[in-house]
Design a protein around this motif. Structure first.
Motif, PDB file in Angstrom:
ATOM      1  N   LYS A  78       0.837  -1.196   0.000  1.00 44.56           N
ATOM      2  CA  LYS A  78       0.000   0.000   0.000  1.00 44.56           C
ATOM      3  C   LYS A  78       0.876   1.251   0.000  1.00 44.56           C
ATOM      4  CE  LYS A  78      -3.998   2.105   2.065  1.00 44.56           C
ATOM      5  NZ  LYS A  78      -5.118   1.926   2.950  1.00 44.56           N
ATOM      6  N   GLY A  79       0.609   2.132  -0.966  1.00 48.47           N
ATOM      7  CA  GLY A  79       1.362   3.376  -1.083  1.00 48.47           C
ATOM      8  C   GLY A  79       2.602   3.253  -1.947  1.00 48.47           C
ATOM      9  N   ALA A  80       2.879   2.056  -2.457  1.00 49.63           N
ATOM     10  CA  ALA A  80       4.069   1.846  -3.290  1.00 49.63           C
ATOM     11  C   ALA A  80       3.878   2.465  -4.672  1.00 49.63           C
ATOM     12  CB  ALA A  80       4.364   0.354  -3.417  1.00 49.63           C
ATOM     13  N   LYS A  81       4.969   2.966  -5.222  1.00 45.42           N
ATOM     14  CA  LYS A  81       4.963   3.467  -6.593  1.00 45.42           C
ATOM     15  C   LYS A  81       5.167   2.268  -7.505  1.00 45.42           C
ATOM     16  CE  LYS A  81       6.756   7.911  -5.249  1.00 45.42           C
ATOM     17  NZ  LYS A  81       7.869   8.844  -5.255  1.00 45.42           N
ATOM     18  N   ALA A  82       4.380   2.239  -8.591  1.00 47.68           N
ATOM     19  CA  ALA A  82       4.420   1.091  -9.494  1.00 47.68           C
ATOM     20  C   ALA A  82       4.399   1.544 -10.945  1.00 47.68           C
ATOM     21  CB  ALA A  82       3.224   0.176  -9.208  1.00 47.68           C
ATOM     22  N   THR A  83       4.803   0.621 -11.803  1.00 49.02           N
ATOM     23  CA  THR A  83       4.735   0.819 -13.245  1.00 49.02           C
ATOM     24  C   THR A  83       3.837  -0.262 -13.820  1.00 49.02           C
ATOM     25  OG1 THR A  83       6.995   1.692 -13.278  1.00 49.02           O
ATOM     26  CG2 THR A  83       6.084   0.959 -15.381  1.00 49.02           C
ATOM     27  N   ILE A  84       2.904   0.132 -14.675  1.00 49.03           N
ATOM     28  CA  ILE A  84       2.001  -0.822 -15.319  1.00 49.03           C
ATOM     29  C   ILE A  84       2.779  -1.588 -16.389  1.00 49.03           C
ATOM     30  CG2 ILE A  84      -0.105  -1.085 -16.704  1.00 49.03           C
ATOM     31  CD1 ILE A  84      -0.670  -0.012 -13.867  1.00 49.03           C
ATOM     32  N   VAL A  85       2.739  -2.922 -16.301  1.00 47.12           N
ATOM     33  CA  VAL A  85       3.402  -3.748 -17.307  1.00 47.12           C
ATOM     34  C   VAL A  85       2.402  -4.584 -18.110  1.00 47.12           C
ATOM     35  CG1 VAL A  85       5.645  -3.784 -16.167  1.00 47.12           C
ATOM     36  CG2 VAL A  85       3.984  -5.552 -15.615  1.00 47.12           C
ATOM     37  N   GLY A  86       1.138  -4.560 -17.697  1.00 48.54           N
ATOM     38  CA  GLY A  86       0.090  -5.263 -18.435  1.00 48.54           C
ATOM     39  C   GLY A  86      -1.270  -4.803 -17.958  1.00 48.54           C
ATOM     40  N   ALA A  87      -2.231  -4.728 -18.884  1.00 46.55           N
ATOM     41  CA  ALA A  87      -3.605  -4.327 -18.549  1.00 46.55           C
ATOM     42  C   ALA A  87      -4.541  -5.246 -19.320  1.00 46.55           C
ATOM     43  CB  ALA A  87      -3.845  -2.871 -18.922  1.00 46.55           C
ATOM     44  N   PHE A  88      -5.493  -5.882 -18.614  1.00 47.76           N
ATOM     45  CA  PHE A  88      -6.338  -6.905 -19.213  1.00 47.76           C
ATOM     46  C   PHE A  88      -7.779  -6.762 -18.716  1.00 47.76           C
ATOM     47  CE2 PHE A  88      -2.040  -8.326 -18.462  1.00 47.76           C
ATOM     48  CZ  PHE A  88      -1.640  -8.765 -19.717  1.00 47.76           C
ATOM     49  N   ASP A  89      -8.726  -6.957 -19.622  1.00 46.34           N
ATOM     50  CA  ASP A  89     -10.138  -6.937 -19.247  1.00 46.34           C
ATOM     51  C   ASP A  89     -10.586  -8.357 -18.945  1.00 46.34           C
ATOM     52  OD1 ASP A  89     -10.496  -4.181 -19.504  1.00 46.34           O
ATOM     53  OD2 ASP A  89     -10.900  -4.347 -21.655  1.00 46.34           O
ATOM     54  N   THR A  90     -11.142  -8.563 -17.733  1.00 45.91           N
ATOM     55  CA  THR A  90     -11.545  -9.891 -17.296  1.00 45.91           C
ATOM     56  C   THR A  90     -12.459  -9.765 -16.084  1.00 45.91           C
ATOM     57  OG1 THR A  90     -10.717 -12.100 -16.710  1.00 45.91           O
ATOM     58  CG2 THR A  90      -9.524 -10.211 -15.786  1.00 45.91           C
ATOM     59  N   THR A  91     -12.706 -10.866 -15.420  1.00 51.70           N
ATOM     60  CA  THR A  91     -13.391 -10.868 -14.137  1.00 51.70           C
ATOM     61  C   THR A  91     -12.367 -11.238 -13.075  1.00 51.70           C
ATOM     62  OG1 THR A  91     -15.481 -11.527 -15.146  1.00 51.70           O
ATOM     63  CG2 THR A  91     -15.258 -11.869 -12.770  1.00 51.70           C
ATOM     64  N   ALA A  92     -12.290 -10.411 -12.042  1.00 45.12           N
ATOM     65  CA  ALA A  92     -11.393 -10.671 -10.913  1.00 45.12           C
ATOM     66  C   ALA A  92     -12.222 -11.255  -9.773  1.00 45.12           C
ATOM     67  CB  ALA A  92     -10.719  -9.377 -10.456  1.00 45.12           C
ATOM     68  N   TYR A  93     -11.659 -12.269  -9.121  1.00 52.47           N
ATOM     69  CA  TYR A  93     -12.352 -12.948  -8.035  1.00 52.47           C
ATOM     70  C   TYR A  93     -11.548 -12.869  -6.745  1.00 52.47           C
ATOM     71  CZ  TYR A  93     -14.967 -15.279 -11.795  1.00 52.47           C
ATOM     72  OH  TYR A  93     -15.743 -15.558 -12.892  1.00 52.47           O
ATOM     73  N   ALA A  94     -12.240 -12.613  -5.645  1.00 53.86           N
ATOM     74  CA  ALA A  94     -11.664 -12.823  -4.315  1.00 53.86           C
ATOM     75  C   ALA A  94     -12.086 -14.229  -3.917  1.00 53.86           C
ATOM     76  CB  ALA A  94     -12.199 -11.796  -3.323  1.00 53.86           C
ATOM     77  N   ILE A  95     -11.146 -15.005  -3.394  1.00 51.71           N
ATOM     78  CA  ILE A  95     -11.436 -16.412  -3.076  1.00 51.71           C
ATOM     79  C   ILE A  95     -10.968 -16.760  -1.675  1.00 51.71           C
ATOM     80  CG2 ILE A  95     -11.328 -17.201  -5.469  1.00 51.71           C
ATOM     81  CD1 ILE A  95      -8.443 -18.258  -4.801  1.00 51.71           C
ATOM     82  N   SER A  96     -11.543 -17.819  -1.139  1.00 46.60           N
ATOM     83  CA  SER A  96     -11.078 -18.444   0.092  1.00 46.60           C
ATOM     84  C   SER A  96     -10.730 -19.884  -0.257  1.00 46.60           C
ATOM     85  CB  SER A  96     -12.153 -18.415   1.174  1.00 46.60           C
ATOM     86  OG  SER A  96     -12.424 -17.085   1.555  1.00 46.60           O
ATOM     87  N   TYR A  97      -9.613 -20.379   0.286  1.00 52.84           N
ATOM     88  CA  TYR A  97      -9.189 -21.739  -0.027  1.00 52.84           C
ATOM     89  C   TYR A  97      -8.236 -22.243   1.051  1.00 52.84           C
ATOM     90  CZ  TYR A  97      -4.682 -19.812  -1.391  1.00 52.84           C
ATOM     91  OH  TYR A  97      -3.459 -19.171  -1.364  1.00 52.84           O
TER      92      TYR A  97
END
Length: 185
Positions: A78-97
């Motif tokens: 959190k708060g880190a500076k980042a560079t985008i290396v890929g961008a994709f349209d999809t469905t993102a899921y939060a999971i428990s396992y």
């Protein structure tokens, strides 16, 4: 009147009981998140993406853009500076396992994407659905049976970032959603 010899063991017994009670009363709300952050994440990846994943046509953050990560999937993110290396349209899921390597259940892991679910097909999974994970973001994740906690159609990003604690740069981190990023100044 109590003998002196019986007072000392009684005091130690009371102190031990007090410590047990205080330990049980500790804040457990963050326990699941803490366990998740302390697990062995494969922070960097090769940058390979699942077959069938399509690059986003008009992402908010173009490849090469500099952003700030507003989420804390792992320590010092959190708060880190980042560079985008890929961008994709999809469905993102939060999971428990439960990891295939054993250990504590991982709750609300963010994120795996639709293309990282075995035999996913075209239809978006609903919360409560059981799926088999085909991703190795963390040890014991690949081939684990997971329960979908939430689903979000969005643009997901793969990013390079330097942790806020000054640790080694993380390459090709998968995945951060658009709502978890802000433009760097």
């Amino acid at each position: 009147m109590m003998k002196k010899r019986t007072k000392i063991p009684m005091i130690f017994s009371l102190l031990a009981a007090l410590l047990l009670v205080l330990g049980a009363c500790s804040n457990t709300d963050d326990k699941e998140e803490k366990e998740h952050h302390e697990m062995d994440m494969d922070h960097s990846s090769s940058g390979d993406v699942p077959s069938g994943l399509k690059a986003a046509e008009n992402p908010t953050y173009e490849v090469g853009s500099h952003v700030i990560i507003e989420s804390g999937h792992m320590e010092s993110m959190k708060g880190a500076k980042a560079t985008i290396v890929g961008a994709f349209d999809t469905t993102a899921y939060a999971i428990s396992y439960t990891p295939t390597t054993g250990g504590e259940k991982v709750g609300n892991h963010k994120w795996i994407i639709h293309e990282e679910i075995k035999d996913a097909g075209e239809k978006t999974f609903e919360p409560g659905a059981e799926v088999i994970v085909n991703a190795s973001h963390m040890k014991g994740m690949n081939d684990a049976t997971a329960v979908i906690e939430s689903a979000e159609k969005t643009t997901v990003y793969m990013v390079d970032f330097t942790p806020t604690n000054g640790g080694e740069e993380v390459k090709n981190h998968k995945w951060v959603t658009e709502s978890e990023l802000s433009a760097a100044e």
